[in-house]
Design an enzyme around this catalytic site. Sequence first.
Site, PDB file in Angstrom:
ATOM      1  N   THR A  13      31.301 -64.275  74.869  1.00 39.45           N
ATOM      2  CA  THR A  13      31.508 -64.348  76.226  1.00 39.45           C
ATOM      3  C   THR A  13      32.347 -64.991  77.003  1.00 39.45           C
ATOM      4  OG1 THR A  13      30.637 -66.834  76.310  1.00 39.45           O
ATOM      5  CG2 THR A  13      29.170 -64.593  76.169  1.00 39.45           C
ATOM      6  N   GLY A  14      33.420 -65.001  77.556  1.00 36.32           N
ATOM      7  CA  GLY A  14      35.302 -65.125  78.305  1.00 36.32           C
ATOM      8  C   GLY A  14      35.857 -65.374  77.338  1.00 36.32           C
ATOM      9  N   THR A  16      38.734 -62.576  77.001  1.00 33.09           N
ATOM     10  CA  THR A  16      40.031 -62.264  77.237  1.00 33.09           C
ATOM     11  C   THR A  16      41.107 -62.810  76.848  1.00 33.09           C
ATOM     12  OG1 THR A  16      39.942 -62.514  79.737  1.00 33.09           O
ATOM     13  CG2 THR A  16      38.783 -60.948  79.093  1.00 33.09           C
ATOM     14  N   SER A  17      40.787 -64.062  76.995  1.00 31.42           N
ATOM     15  CA  SER A  17      41.881 -64.527  75.993  1.00 31.42           C
ATOM     16  C   SER A  17      41.895 -65.738  75.540  1.00 31.42           C
ATOM     17  CB  SER A  17      42.855 -65.775  77.358  1.00 31.42           C
ATOM     18  OG  SER A  17      42.218 -66.127  78.417  1.00 31.42           O
ATOM     19  N   GLY A  18      42.766 -66.746  75.153  1.00 28.77           N
ATOM     20  CA  GLY A  18      42.182 -67.899  74.620  1.00 28.77           C
ATOM     21  C   GLY A  18      41.424 -68.190  73.341  1.00 28.77           C
ATOM     22  N   TYR A 154      32.871 -82.064  82.893  1.00 22.03           N
ATOM     23  CA  TYR A 154      33.636 -80.845  82.236  1.00 22.03           C
ATOM     24  C   TYR A 154      32.039 -81.678  80.772  1.00 22.03           C
ATOM     25  CZ  TYR A 154      36.365 -79.018  78.807  1.00 22.03           C
ATOM     26  OH  TYR A 154      36.323 -78.073  77.109  1.00 22.03           O
TER      27      TYR A 154
HETATM   28  P1  NAD Z   1      40.384 -69.809  78.695  1.00 25.45           P
HETATM   29  O1  NAD Z   1      40.733 -70.402  79.953  1.00 25.45           O
HETATM   30  O2  NAD Z   1      41.644 -69.507  77.992  1.00 25.45           O
HETATM   31  O3  NAD Z   1      40.325 -68.544  79.005  1.00 25.45           O
HETATM   32  C1  NAD Z   1      39.080 -67.995  79.596  1.00 25.45           C
HETATM   33  C2  NAD Z   1      37.845 -66.758  79.491  1.00 25.45           C
HETATM   34  O4  NAD Z   1      37.593 -66.922  79.785  1.00 25.45           O
HETATM   35  C3  NAD Z   1      38.772 -65.408  80.049  1.00 25.45           C
HETATM   36  O5  NAD Z   1      38.885 -64.835  79.604  1.00 25.45           O
HETATM   37  C4  NAD Z   1      38.140 -65.780  81.482  1.00 25.45           C
HETATM   38  O6  NAD Z   1      38.400 -63.865  81.993  1.00 25.45           O
HETATM   39  C5  NAD Z   1      36.644 -66.042  81.153  1.00 25.45           C
HETATM   40  N1  NAD Z   1      35.935 -66.460  82.356  1.00 25.45           N
HETATM   41  C6  NAD Z   1      35.965 -67.272  83.365  1.00 25.45           C
HETATM   42  N2  NAD Z   1      35.413 -67.526  83.976  1.00 25.45           N
HETATM   43  C7  NAD Z   1      34.066 -66.596  83.927  1.00 25.45           C
HETATM   44  C8  NAD Z   1      32.812 -66.159  83.983  1.00 25.45           C
HETATM   45  N3  NAD Z   1      32.734 -67.052  85.723  1.00 25.45           N
HETATM   46  N4  NAD Z   1      32.463 -65.286  83.917  1.00 25.45           N
HETATM   47  C9  NAD Z   1      32.678 -64.628  82.917  1.00 25.45           C
HETATM   48  N5  NAD Z   1      33.824 -64.583  82.257  1.00 25.45           N
HETATM   49  C10 NAD Z   1      35.112 -65.992  82.663  1.00 25.45           C
HETATM   50  O7  NAD Z   1      39.511 -70.543  77.800  1.00 25.45           O
HETATM   51  P2  NAD Z   1      40.012 -71.392  76.334  1.00 25.45           P
HETATM   52  O8  NAD Z   1      40.629 -72.684  76.887  1.00 25.45           O
HETATM   53  O9  NAD Z   1      39.777 -70.640  75.599  1.00 25.45           O
HETATM   54  O10 NAD Z   1      38.007 -71.997  76.547  1.00 25.45           O
HETATM   55  C11 NAD Z   1      37.190 -71.699  75.434  1.00 25.45           C
HETATM   56  C12 NAD Z   1      35.759 -72.320  75.428  1.00 25.45           C
HETATM   57  O11 NAD Z   1      36.334 -73.372  74.270  1.00 25.45           O
HETATM   58  C13 NAD Z   1      35.595 -73.273  76.096  1.00 25.45           C
HETATM   59  O12 NAD Z   1      34.124 -73.083  76.852  1.00 25.45           O
HETATM   60  C14 NAD Z   1      36.222 -74.957  76.530  1.00 25.45           C
HETATM   61  O13 NAD Z   1      35.256 -75.354  76.789  1.00 25.45           O
HETATM   62  C15 NAD Z   1      36.342 -74.689  75.524  1.00 25.45           C
HETATM   63  N6  NAD Z   1      37.372 -75.880  74.910  1.00 25.45           N
HETATM   64  C16 NAD Z   1      38.846 -75.744  75.210  1.00 25.45           C
HETATM   65  C17 NAD Z   1      39.808 -76.302  74.619  1.00 25.45           C
HETATM   66  C18 NAD Z   1      40.983 -76.379  74.974  1.00 25.45           C
HETATM   67  O14 NAD Z   1      42.083 -76.806  74.569  1.00 25.45           O
HETATM   68  N7  NAD Z   1      41.821 -74.995  75.351  1.00 25.45           N
HETATM   69  C19 NAD Z   1      39.759 -77.579  73.985  1.00 25.45           C
HETATM   70  C20 NAD Z   1      37.403 -77.482  73.759  1.00 25.45           C
HETATM   71  C21 NAD Z   1      37.356 -76.472  74.289  1.00 25.45           C
END
Ligand code: NAD
Length: 264
Positions: A13-14, A16-18, A154
């Site tokens: 899920t989610g 498309t990036s990250g 969060y």
């Molecule tokens: P990101 O913001 O880079 O990517 C978010 C993704 O979620 C995108 O693909 C976006 O299109 C999608 N998205 C957002 N809202 C949506 C919705 N309502 N329905 C469907 N898709 C949706 O995210 P990230 O930073 O890679 O984080 C991914 C996970 O890792 C998250 O759960 C975050 O809490 C966790 N996390 C991230 C970090 C960090 O520093 N980046 C650190 C700890 C934990």
Amino acid sequence: MDLQLTQKCALITGSTSGIGFATAVTLAQEGANVVINGRTQTRVDQACERLRTTLPHAQVRGIAADLSTAAGVKVLLDACPEVDILVNNLGIFEPKAFEEIQDADWEQMFDVNVMSGVRLSRAYLPAMKQRNWGRIIFVSSESGINIPAEMLHYGMSKAAQLAVSRGIAEVTAGTGVTCNAVLPGPTSTEGVGDFFISLAAAQGVDLEEMHRRFFAEVRPSSLLKRFIEPSEVASLIAYLCSPLAAATNGAALRADGGLVRSMV
Ligand code: NAD
């Protein structure tokens, strides 16, 4: 190491990036058929295309669905009724002073970060148990343990994911299904990058200085002293997805750069 994921169907899920996209790439590299999800068809199509460019033989499909609501989760379930691997990666963050966080903010954080994973796990788990094999991973955060003062809501959602993940593991007892949580630390993703660019501008310093200040003042216990690459989180997720990880169930595993000061 062969993670033995060929032909397994994995929904991230989610993605498309990250971290989600990096997980899709890693699982596809390992031979899994991956399902990419995001909110808009355009972003989902672009992500699928990017993955196919990196890995021309990847089996990938995309489903646009907003997982912040039960209706959005149903759209996804209708399009993808069964999976072998569910990676509940979707998560949003929003720095805000406790006094400023409104009821609606708390509710949205809970709906997006917790209920999306609860609803999908509840839907996919019965067939996994019936087939006697399945993997559920919750992407939580070190913020689920070190609740950040700058975004309590969060931290609450990430702690809740740990509880849900452990609870689901309890109901897999005696089956070939596992459920685990992964706790990334600060990871270099698009959203985090944009946030630091605006923070640096607000403080009148360059990005390098902003990063230095972050690890010196906000996350001083990081042993890595740099942002984690999304692929460095994805490799731990991919291992947990593997049949080789059968003995790891109900665990919360860190990919946090050593930030959490705990030995277990
Ligand atoms: P990101 O913001 O880079 O990517 C978010 C993704 O979620 C995108 O693909 C976006 O299109 C999608 N998205 C957002 N809202 C949506 C919705 N309502 N329905 C469907 N898709 C949706 O995210 P990230 O930073 O890679 O984080 C991914 C996970 O890792 C998250 O759960 C975050 O809490 C966790 N996390 C991230 C970090 C960090 O520093 N980046 C650190 C700890 C934990």
